[in-house]
Design a protein around this motif. Sequence first.
Motif, PDB file in Angstrom:
ATOM      1  N   THR A   2     -27.179 -41.944 -30.948  1.00  0.00           N
ATOM      2  CA  THR A   2     -27.255 -40.695 -31.211  1.00  0.00           C
ATOM      3  C   THR A   2     -26.261 -39.471 -30.369  1.00  0.00           C
ATOM      4  OG1 THR A   2     -28.291 -40.286 -28.414  1.00  0.00           O
ATOM      5  CG2 THR A   2     -29.769 -41.436 -30.476  1.00  0.00           C
ATOM      6  N   MET A   3     -26.534 -38.084 -31.149  1.00  0.00           N
ATOM      7  CA  MET A   3     -25.762 -37.496 -29.369  1.00  0.00           C
ATOM      8  C   MET A   3     -25.597 -37.146 -28.386  1.00  0.00           C
ATOM      9  SD  MET A   3     -25.281 -32.890 -30.809  1.00  0.00           S
ATOM     10  CE  MET A   3     -24.500 -32.280 -30.104  1.00  0.00           C
ATOM     11  N   GLU A   4     -27.175 -37.262 -27.783  1.00  0.00           N
ATOM     12  CA  GLU A   4     -27.168 -37.650 -26.610  1.00  0.00           C
ATOM     13  C   GLU A   4     -26.473 -38.511 -25.828  1.00  0.00           C
ATOM     14  OE1 GLU A   4     -30.669 -36.945 -23.741  1.00  0.00           O
ATOM     15  OE2 GLU A   4     -32.037 -38.028 -25.470  1.00  0.00           O
ATOM     16  N   LEU A   5     -27.396 -39.604 -26.502  1.00  0.00           N
ATOM     17  CA  LEU A   5     -26.432 -40.873 -25.982  1.00  0.00           C
ATOM     18  C   LEU A   5     -24.169 -40.732 -25.832  1.00  0.00           C
ATOM     19  CD1 LEU A   5     -26.002 -43.854 -24.481  1.00  0.00           C
ATOM     20  CD2 LEU A   5     -25.824 -44.465 -26.760  1.00  0.00           C
ATOM     21  N   ASN A   6     -23.822 -39.962 -26.864  1.00  0.00           N
ATOM     22  CA  ASN A   6     -22.788 -39.381 -27.078  1.00  0.00           C
ATOM     23  C   ASN A   6     -22.018 -38.483 -25.587  1.00  0.00           C
ATOM     24  OD1 ASN A   6     -21.642 -41.353 -29.134  1.00  0.00           O
ATOM     25  ND2 ASN A   6     -22.317 -39.912 -30.347  1.00  0.00           N
ATOM     26  N   GLU A   7     -22.764 -37.718 -25.680  1.00  0.00           N
ATOM     27  CA  GLU A   7     -23.145 -36.604 -24.735  1.00  0.00           C
ATOM     28  C   GLU A   7     -22.845 -37.256 -23.404  1.00  0.00           C
ATOM     29  OE1 GLU A   7     -21.625 -33.453 -24.823  1.00  0.00           O
ATOM     30  OE2 GLU A   7     -21.632 -33.783 -27.330  1.00  0.00           O
ATOM     31  N   LEU A   8     -24.190 -38.106 -22.989  1.00  0.00           N
ATOM     32  CA  LEU A   8     -24.203 -38.868 -21.381  1.00  0.00           C
ATOM     33  C   LEU A   8     -22.711 -39.845 -21.682  1.00  0.00           C
ATOM     34  CD1 LEU A   8     -27.883 -39.192 -21.852  1.00  0.00           C
ATOM     35  CD2 LEU A   8     -26.757 -37.901 -19.691  1.00  0.00           C
ATOM     36  N   LEU A   9     -22.829 -40.419 -22.298  1.00  0.00           N
ATOM     37  CA  LEU A   9     -21.244 -40.864 -22.347  1.00  0.00           C
ATOM     38  C   LEU A   9     -19.979 -40.035 -22.291  1.00  0.00           C
ATOM     39  CD1 LEU A   9     -22.483 -44.537 -24.546  1.00  0.00           C
ATOM     40  CD2 LEU A   9     -22.389 -44.368 -21.481  1.00  0.00           C
ATOM     41  N   HIS A  10     -20.048 -39.699 -22.437  1.00  0.00           N
ATOM     42  CA  HIS A  10     -18.738 -38.404 -22.661  1.00  0.00           C
ATOM     43  C   HIS A  10     -18.731 -38.108 -21.093  1.00  0.00           C
ATOM     44  CE1 HIS A  10     -15.304 -35.854 -23.860  1.00  0.00           C
ATOM     45  NE2 HIS A  10     -16.231 -35.119 -22.670  1.00  0.00           N
ATOM     46  N   GLU A  11     -19.813 -37.513 -20.290  1.00  0.00           N
ATOM     47  CA  GLU A  11     -19.579 -37.374 -19.523  1.00  0.00           C
ATOM     48  C   GLU A  11     -19.590 -38.995 -17.691  1.00  0.00           C
ATOM     49  OE1 GLU A  11     -19.592 -34.324 -16.243  1.00  0.00           O
ATOM     50  OE2 GLU A  11     -19.005 -33.790 -18.230  1.00  0.00           O
ATOM     51  N   LEU A  12     -20.373 -39.123 -18.167  1.00  0.00           N
ATOM     52  CA  LEU A  12     -20.408 -40.655 -17.242  1.00  0.00           C
ATOM     53  C   LEU A  12     -18.104 -41.317 -17.030  1.00  0.00           C
ATOM     54  CD1 LEU A  12     -21.134 -42.377 -15.027  1.00  0.00           C
ATOM     55  CD2 LEU A  12     -21.993 -43.951 -17.507  1.00  0.00           C
ATOM     56  N   ASN A  13     -18.268 -40.944 -18.315  1.00  0.00           N
ATOM     57  CA  ASN A  13     -16.801 -41.804 -18.832  1.00  0.00           C
ATOM     58  C   ASN A  13     -15.869 -41.227 -18.191  1.00  0.00           C
ATOM     59  OD1 ASN A  13     -16.587 -44.430 -19.363  1.00  0.00           O
ATOM     60  ND2 ASN A  13     -17.661 -43.146 -21.230  1.00  0.00           N
ATOM     61  N   ASP A  14     -16.177 -39.183 -18.311  1.00  0.00           N
ATOM     62  CA  ASP A  14     -15.263 -38.126 -17.935  1.00  0.00           C
ATOM     63  C   ASP A  14     -14.633 -38.293 -15.843  1.00  0.00           C
ATOM     64  OD1 ASP A  14     -13.466 -35.508 -18.700  1.00  0.00           O
ATOM     65  OD2 ASP A  14     -14.865 -33.955 -17.078  1.00  0.00           O
ATOM     66  N   GLN A  15     -16.066 -38.341 -16.217  1.00  0.00           N
ATOM     67  CA  GLN A  15     -15.822 -38.865 -14.276  1.00  0.00           C
ATOM     68  C   GLN A  15     -15.588 -39.604 -13.675  1.00  0.00           C
ATOM     69  OE1 GLN A  15     -17.137 -36.555 -11.885  1.00  0.00           O
ATOM     70  NE2 GLN A  15     -17.627 -34.958 -14.005  1.00  0.00           N
ATOM     71  N   ARG A  16     -15.639 -40.813 -14.339  1.00  0.00           N
ATOM     72  CA  ARG A  16     -14.620 -41.869 -14.558  1.00  0.00           C
ATOM     73  C   ARG A  16     -13.304 -42.178 -14.410  1.00  0.00           C
ATOM     74  NH1 ARG A  16     -18.733 -45.796 -18.146  1.00  0.00           N
ATOM     75  NH2 ARG A  16     -19.757 -46.547 -17.216  1.00  0.00           N
ATOM     76  N   ARG A  17     -12.689 -41.022 -14.953  1.00  0.00           N
ATOM     77  CA  ARG A  17     -11.356 -40.840 -15.527  1.00  0.00           C
ATOM     78  C   ARG A  17     -10.857 -40.393 -14.208  1.00  0.00           C
ATOM     79  NH1 ARG A  17      -9.627 -36.098 -17.959  1.00  0.00           N
ATOM     80  NH2 ARG A  17      -7.391 -35.978 -18.193  1.00  0.00           N
ATOM     81  N   THR A  18     -11.887 -38.819 -14.072  1.00  0.00           N
ATOM     82  CA  THR A  18     -11.036 -38.288 -13.234  1.00  0.00           C
ATOM     83  C   THR A  18     -11.592 -39.662 -11.465  1.00  0.00           C
ATOM     84  OG1 THR A  18     -12.744 -36.417 -13.647  1.00  0.00           O
ATOM     85  CG2 THR A  18     -12.173 -36.828 -10.839  1.00  0.00           C
ATOM     86  N   PHE A  19     -12.208 -40.110 -11.284  1.00  0.00           N
ATOM     87  CA  PHE A  19     -11.991 -40.882  -9.886  1.00  0.00           C
ATOM     88  C   PHE A  19     -11.042 -41.665 -10.480  1.00  0.00           C
ATOM     89  CE2 PHE A  19     -12.573 -45.317  -8.176  1.00  0.00           C
ATOM     90  CZ  PHE A  19     -12.785 -44.600  -6.804  1.00  0.00           C
ATOM     91  N   ALA A 104     -29.027 -49.458 -26.041  1.00  0.00           N
ATOM     92  CA  ALA A 104     -31.067 -49.643 -25.777  1.00  0.00           C
ATOM     93  C   ALA A 104     -31.345 -48.473 -26.270  1.00  0.00           C
ATOM     94  CB  ALA A 104     -30.448 -49.719 -23.897  1.00  0.00           C
ATOM     95  N   SER A 105     -32.089 -48.202 -25.643  1.00  0.00           N
ATOM     96  CA  SER A 105     -32.395 -46.739 -26.206  1.00  0.00           C
ATOM     97  C   SER A 105     -33.201 -46.377 -24.736  1.00  0.00           C
ATOM     98  CB  SER A 105     -34.272 -47.039 -26.996  1.00  0.00           C
ATOM     99  OG  SER A 105     -34.629 -45.663 -26.160  1.00  0.00           O
ATOM    100  N   LEU A 106     -32.609 -44.488 -24.486  1.00  0.00           N
ATOM    101  CA  LEU A 106     -32.290 -44.100 -23.767  1.00  0.00           C
ATOM    102  C   LEU A 106     -33.786 -43.373 -23.151  1.00  0.00           C
ATOM    103  CD1 LEU A 106     -30.009 -41.364 -24.522  1.00  0.00           C
ATOM    104  CD2 LEU A 106     -29.917 -42.815 -22.938  1.00  0.00           C
ATOM    105  N   ASP A 107     -34.779 -43.823 -23.950  1.00  0.00           N
ATOM    106  CA  ASP A 107     -36.479 -43.509 -23.735  1.00  0.00           C
ATOM    107  C   ASP A 107     -36.987 -44.544 -22.685  1.00  0.00           C
ATOM    108  OD1 ASP A 107     -36.485 -41.150 -24.074  1.00  0.00           O
ATOM    109  OD2 ASP A 107     -36.840 -41.248 -25.841  1.00  0.00           O
ATOM    110  N   LYS A 108     -36.073 -45.447 -23.238  1.00  0.00           N
ATOM    111  CA  LYS A 108     -36.737 -47.051 -22.565  1.00  0.00           C
ATOM    112  C   LYS A 108     -36.975 -47.192 -21.163  1.00  0.00           C
ATOM    113  CE  LYS A 108     -35.742 -52.536 -22.524  1.00  0.00           C
ATOM    114  NZ  LYS A 108     -34.771 -53.210 -22.184  1.00  0.00           N
TER     115      LYS A 108
END
Length: 163
Positions: A2-19, A104-108
């Motif tokens: 889903t778009m939401e999942l893509n956006e969440l993983l994008h932000e998480l990976n951006d923070q990981r990249r910064t670290f 996984a489902s984000l709502d799980k």
Amino acid sequence: MTMELNELLHELNDQRRTFRITVRGLTATEAVKRTTVSELTLGGLLKHLTWCERGWTHILTEQPGTPEGMLDGGQYVWTGDDFDALLASYDEAVRATDEAVRTASLDKLVPLPQAPWDPDPQPMSIRRIVLHLIRETAQHAGHADIIRETLDGQSTTASLYEF
């Protein structure tokens, strides 16, 4: 996905990249050096984030028991001599987390293990776990930036423009 999942993983990976930018080019000697009055070191933060990724993956994939290191007060301490191996371990933990989240489902809702700070934990959604990982990674990327700048003057922000 889903778009939401893509956006969440994008932000998480951006923070990981910064670290990862912050710890780029470090030696093991530099990674264990304290540069402030805090006990935190760059190697210790990386070890903690690695354990965080593994722990939350353990939880979101509903493996039994308490994740390894979750209750270990020494998880912020790294005294190793192979910083590249620690980086590789982090990258492996990141890949495992991303794979588990993607399937996984984000709502799980998943059960959380008991901890001294939460003897009756309520289930948490996969979405909330990902949001927690974003916050945790961003918080420690900020810590790392201060430690690195104090160590050798390198700035994550300035380093972002070197790519």
